[in-house]
Scaffold this active site. Sequence first.
Site, PDB file in Angstrom:
ATOM      1  NE  ARG A  71      -5.614  -5.271 -17.984  1.00 37.72           N
ATOM      2  CZ  ARG A  71      -5.817  -6.260 -18.879  1.00 37.72           C
ATOM      3  NH1 ARG A  71      -5.961  -7.474 -18.780  1.00 37.72           N
ATOM      4  NH2 ARG A  71      -5.866  -5.798 -20.267  1.00 37.72           N
ATOM      5  CE  LYS A 128      -8.773  -3.017 -17.990  1.00 36.76           C
ATOM      6  NZ  LYS A 128      -8.301  -1.706 -18.569  1.00 36.76           N
ATOM      7  CG  HIS A 171      -1.364  -0.788 -14.548  1.00 38.57           C
ATOM      8  ND1 HIS A 171      -1.926  -1.783 -14.620  1.00 38.57           N
ATOM      9  CD2 HIS A 171      -1.410  -0.117 -15.839  1.00 38.57           C
ATOM     10  CE1 HIS A 171      -2.711  -2.053 -15.836  1.00 38.57           C
ATOM     11  NE2 HIS A 171      -2.367  -1.027 -16.345  1.00 38.57           N
ATOM     12  NE  ARG A 192      -1.478  -4.595 -18.200  1.00 35.69           N
ATOM     13  CZ  ARG A 192      -1.709  -5.522 -18.938  1.00 35.69           C
ATOM     14  NH1 ARG A 192      -1.164  -6.792 -18.666  1.00 35.69           N
ATOM     15  NH2 ARG A 192      -2.395  -5.532 -19.941  1.00 35.69           N
ATOM     16  CG  HIS A 196      -3.267  -4.044 -24.385  1.00 37.44           C
ATOM     17  ND1 HIS A 196      -2.005  -3.538 -24.870  1.00 37.44           N
ATOM     18  CD2 HIS A 196      -3.448  -4.122 -23.438  1.00 37.44           C
ATOM     19  CE1 HIS A 196      -1.667  -2.825 -23.598  1.00 37.44           C
ATOM     20  NE2 HIS A 196      -2.597  -3.343 -22.809  1.00 37.44           N
ATOM     21  CE1 TYR A 216       3.533  -0.143 -21.788  1.00 37.86           C
ATOM     22  CE2 TYR A 216       1.825  -0.930 -23.077  1.00 37.86           C
ATOM     23  CZ  TYR A 216       2.351  -0.711 -21.733  1.00 37.86           C
ATOM     24  OH  TYR A 216       1.624  -0.755 -20.819  1.00 37.86           O
TER      25      TYR A 216
END
Length: 318
Positions: free
Chosen positions: A159, A190, A259, A262, A285, A294
Amino acid sequence: MTSAVPGPVGADLPEPLPRYLTHLRVSRRLADRTLLLYTDALRRLAAAAAEQGLALDRVLPHHLRRLSGKLHGQGLAPRTLALQLSAWRGFYRWWGREGGVALNPVDGLRPPKAAKPLPKALPVDQAVALAAHQPDDGNPALLARDHAITELLYGSGLRVGELVSLDALPSGSAAGWIDADDATVHVLGKGRKRRTVPVGSHALKALAAWLPHRADMAAADEPALFVSNRGTRLSDAQVRSRLRALALSAGLPTSVHPHMLRHSFASHLLQSSGDLRAVQELLGHASISTTQIYTQLDFQHLAKVYDAAHPRARKKAG
């Protein structure tokens, strides 16, 4: 006598709809475009009530549920339906305060969920061309820095916030750093979760070319790996701006943001490996469902290959 909205807007609607639109224009000061959208929604409401022989104060939730389903079937997008319901709900709420209805028939009605747009990923050839692109003109230090940034974003799927938080050397306060000997990057993602991601040979080479320039540019007490002309830590916005300029210089037909690289990292890795769990770990994630989007990108790629190559695929008539 109460005036309606000036001109034709709302003048053909049954009372109390013109009064409500006047309230929106005068008291709520809605913009003209918003007022037109609300008028269109209320016109649909009035027409549906008239078709069923109902006065507006006799409309019940099941009538509006049927109308919403009909509009959805006619192709109205979920966001447009949400606006329709908002206009109807606002009208009945206002009319309730005026003493016209006891209950709001729109309360509890929700529009269908809008499908989440698929993330945009670059084709493999464009992503590789962008990562390898090094313009001949410009400041050599900035070009070296931007090359290292692009290789890291695409090669490790970071990120942009993770990338600008990297420090040149590991320390107790470092949010992230690169271990060149181990070919890994350690980031704080995150939820303040740490993860370790491999760094490819191209990114390591680009970083080695950038570090001497960084030593000259960075302020004396600046720990950041990537710094600006002022010697301070590079910001998210600066990375976005530089990446856009680099994509234009490379001749890419689309605007590129961090992004997107990414997404390209994840999509291309999944196309090659088919290992969804590994991609989830590399992206950081928390849920596999976030990564599963994806697989849809992967199928789109496969469908394009099929349509272009298979003798029984759908092809445009020549």
